[in-house]
Design a protein around this motif. Structure first.
Motif, mmCIF file in Angstrom:
data_model
loop_
_atom_site.group_PDB
_atom_site.id
_atom_site.type_symbol
_atom_site.label_atom_id
_atom_site.label_comp_id
_atom_site.label_asym_id
_atom_site.label_seq_id
_atom_site.Cartn_x
_atom_site.Cartn_y
_atom_site.Cartn_z
ATOM 1 N N PHE A 77 -13.590 17.559 0.532
ATOM 2 C CA PHE A 77 -12.094 17.498 -0.544
ATOM 3 C C PHE A 77 -10.411 17.125 0.210
ATOM 4 O O PHE A 77 -9.879 16.128 -0.405
ATOM 5 N N ASP A 78 -10.159 17.465 0.802
ATOM 6 C CA ASP A 78 -9.317 16.601 2.035
ATOM 7 C C ASP A 78 -9.135 15.142 2.761
ATOM 8 O O ASP A 78 -8.443 14.447 2.519
ATOM 9 N N ASN A 79 -10.458 15.096 2.755
ATOM 10 C CA ASN A 79 -10.860 13.336 2.912
ATOM 11 C C ASN A 79 -11.177 12.632 2.070
ATOM 12 O O ASN A 79 -10.869 11.234 2.189
ATOM 13 N N VAL A 80 -11.400 13.407 0.750
ATOM 14 C CA VAL A 80 -11.769 12.274 -0.023
ATOM 15 C C VAL A 80 -10.615 11.335 -0.893
ATOM 16 O O VAL A 80 -10.975 10.473 -1.310
ATOM 17 N N GLY A 81 -9.644 12.005 -1.011
ATOM 18 C CA GLY A 81 -7.592 11.427 -1.030
ATOM 19 C C GLY A 81 -7.845 10.086 -0.499
ATOM 20 O O GLY A 81 -7.446 9.120 -0.771
ATOM 21 N N TYR A 82 -8.284 10.230 0.919
ATOM 22 C CA TYR A 82 -8.519 8.608 1.653
ATOM 23 C C TYR A 82 -9.235 7.844 0.964
ATOM 24 O O TYR A 82 -8.849 6.374 0.800
ATOM 25 N N GLY A 83 -10.109 8.295 0.532
ATOM 26 C CA GLY A 83 -11.374 7.015 -0.182
ATOM 27 C C GLY A 83 -10.456 7.318 -1.622
ATOM 28 O O GLY A 83 -10.857 5.517 -2.031
ATOM 29 N N ILE A 84 -10.586 8.127 -2.452
ATOM 30 C CA ILE A 84 -9.760 7.272 -3.378
ATOM 31 C C ILE A 84 -7.886 6.715 -3.814
ATOM 32 O O ILE A 84 -8.685 6.131 -4.359
ATOM 33 N N VAL A 85 -7.046 6.617 -2.613
ATOM 34 C CA VAL A 85 -6.632 5.537 -2.842
ATOM 35 C C VAL A 85 -7.177 4.630 -1.898
ATOM 36 O O VAL A 85 -6.213 3.052 -2.358
ATOM 37 N N ALA A 86 -7.645 4.330 -0.856
ATOM 38 C CA ALA A 86 -8.404 2.499 -0.703
ATOM 39 C C ALA A 86 -9.295 2.542 -2.080
ATOM 40 O O ALA A 86 -9.515 0.891 -1.914
ATOM 41 N N LEU A 87 -9.931 3.149 -3.075
ATOM 42 C CA LEU A 87 -10.857 2.876 -3.739
ATOM 43 C C LEU A 87 -9.430 2.033 -5.040
ATOM 44 O O LEU A 87 -9.978 0.905 -5.763
ATOM 45 N N VAL A 88 -8.621 2.824 -4.720
ATOM 46 C CA VAL A 88 -8.007 2.235 -6.112
ATOM 47 C C VAL A 88 -6.687 0.732 -5.613
ATOM 48 O O VAL A 88 -6.234 -0.095 -5.918
ATOM 49 N N VAL A 89 -6.254 0.874 -4.477
ATOM 50 C CA VAL A 89 -6.137 -0.392 -3.451
ATOM 51 C C VAL A 89 -7.035 -1.941 -3.221
ATOM 52 O O VAL A 89 -6.536 -2.794 -3.851
ATOM 53 N N PHE A 90 -8.188 -0.993 -3.589
ATOM 54 C CA PHE A 90 -9.020 -3.146 -3.437
ATOM 55 C C PHE A 90 -9.164 -3.260 -4.989
ATOM 56 O O PHE A 90 -10.014 -4.029 -5.847
ATOM 57 N N LEU A 91 -9.246 -1.579 -5.659
ATOM 58 C CA LEU A 91 -9.521 -1.787 -7.425
ATOM 59 C C LEU A 91 -8.488 -2.949 -7.601
ATOM 60 O O LEU A 91 -7.843 -3.591 -8.438
ATOM 61 N N LEU A 92 -6.684 -2.988 -7.516
ATOM 62 C CA LEU A 92 -5.497 -3.435 -7.565
ATOM 63 C C LEU A 92 -5.857 -4.435 -7.143
ATOM 64 O O LEU A 92 -5.121 -6.110 -7.871
ATOM 65 N N LEU A 93 -6.256 -4.918 -6.349
ATOM 66 C CA LEU A 93 -6.296 -5.836 -5.470
ATOM 67 C C LEU A 93 -6.577 -7.012 -5.471
ATOM 68 O O LEU A 93 -7.322 -8.177 -6.603
ATOM 69 N N GLY A 94 -8.525 -6.519 -6.613
ATOM 70 C CA GLY A 94 -9.637 -7.419 -7.425
ATOM 71 C C GLY A 94 -8.186 -7.375 -8.475
ATOM 72 O O GLY A 94 -9.113 -8.857 -9.295
ATOM 73 N N LEU A 95 -7.833 -6.829 -9.111
ATOM 74 C CA LEU A 95 -7.517 -7.432 -10.645
ATOM 75 C C LEU A 95 -6.213 -8.341 -10.534
ATOM 76 O O LEU A 95 -6.370 -9.409 -11.453
ATOM 77 N N VAL A 96 -5.377 -8.543 -9.443
ATOM 78 C CA VAL A 96 -4.501 -9.196 -8.679
ATOM 79 C C VAL A 96 -5.607 -10.771 -9.182
ATOM 80 O O VAL A 96 -5.546 -11.801 -8.798
ATOM 81 N N THR A 97 -6.861 -10.747 -7.655
ATOM 82 C CA THR A 97 -7.828 -11.689 -7.750
ATOM 83 C C THR A 97 -8.528 -12.522 -9.562
ATOM 84 O O THR A 97 -7.842 -13.490 -9.698
ATOM 85 N N VAL A 98 -8.756 -11.724 -9.610
ATOM 86 C CA VAL A 98 -8.906 -12.148 -11.217
ATOM 87 C C VAL A 98 -7.587 -12.634 -11.904
ATOM 88 O O VAL A 98 -8.188 -13.504 -12.691
ATOM 89 N N SER A 99 -6.909 -12.016 -11.853
ATOM 90 C CA SER A 99 -6.163 -12.392 -12.802
ATOM 91 C C SER A 99 -6.168 -14.110 -12.982
ATOM 92 O O SER A 99 -4.788 -14.995 -13.564
ATOM 93 N N PHE A 100 -5.842 -14.568 -11.288
ATOM 94 C CA PHE A 100 -5.829 -15.619 -11.125
ATOM 95 C C PHE A 100 -6.623 -17.084 -11.607
ATOM 96 O O PHE A 100 -6.399 -17.931 -10.372
ATOM 97 N N ARG A 101 -8.251 -16.361 -12.147
ATOM 98 C CA ARG A 101 -9.410 -16.815 -12.043
ATOM 99 C C ARG A 101 -8.841 -18.235 -12.941
ATOM 100 O O ARG A 101 -7.637 -17.703 -13.986
ATOM 101 N N ASN A 102 -8.782 -19.496 -12.675
ATOM 102 C CA ASN A 102 -9.217 -20.933 -13.863
ATOM 103 C C ASN A 102 -7.997 -21.117 -13.637
ATOM 104 O O ASN A 102 -7.482 -21.642 -15.268
ATOM 105 N N VAL A 103 -6.723 -20.814 -12.940
ATOM 106 C CA VAL A 103 -5.773 -20.636 -12.661
ATOM 107 C C VAL A 103 -5.036 -22.681 -13.188
ATOM 108 O O VAL A 103 -4.509 -23.476 -13.204
#
Length: 74
Positions: A21-47
């Motif tokens: 669980f000491d290393n799981v934090g890095y995975g959680i942070v990476a997952l959150v960052v990728f989800l936010l980047l995906g949200l930004v990408t989806v928000s610019f669809r069909n602009v």
């Protein structure tokens, strides 16, 4: 230092346990960052299609410039 002392120190250092669980934090942070980047990408669809009437009006009024210029800058 002798070889035995160095080996004892090395063994003592390697006994430090890093929990899963000491290393799981890095995975959680990476997952959150990728989800936010995906949200930004989806928000610019069909602009580009949101302003289709404005683009068509521009193309009609500047048809001669668009056909003779081709691609690129003047």
């Amino acid at each position: 230092m002798t070889l035995a002392t160095i080996t004892a120190f090395a063994a003592a250092e390697t006994e430090h346990h890093v929990g899963l669980f000491d290393n799981v934090g890095y995975g959680i942070v990476a997952l959150v960052v990728f989800l936010l980047l995906g949200l930004v990408t989806v928000s610019f669809r069909n602009v580009a299609n949101r302003h289709a009437p404005k683009a068509e009006a521009y193309a009609r009024t500047h048809a001669d410039q668009l056909t003779q210029a081709g691609h690129g800058h003047h």
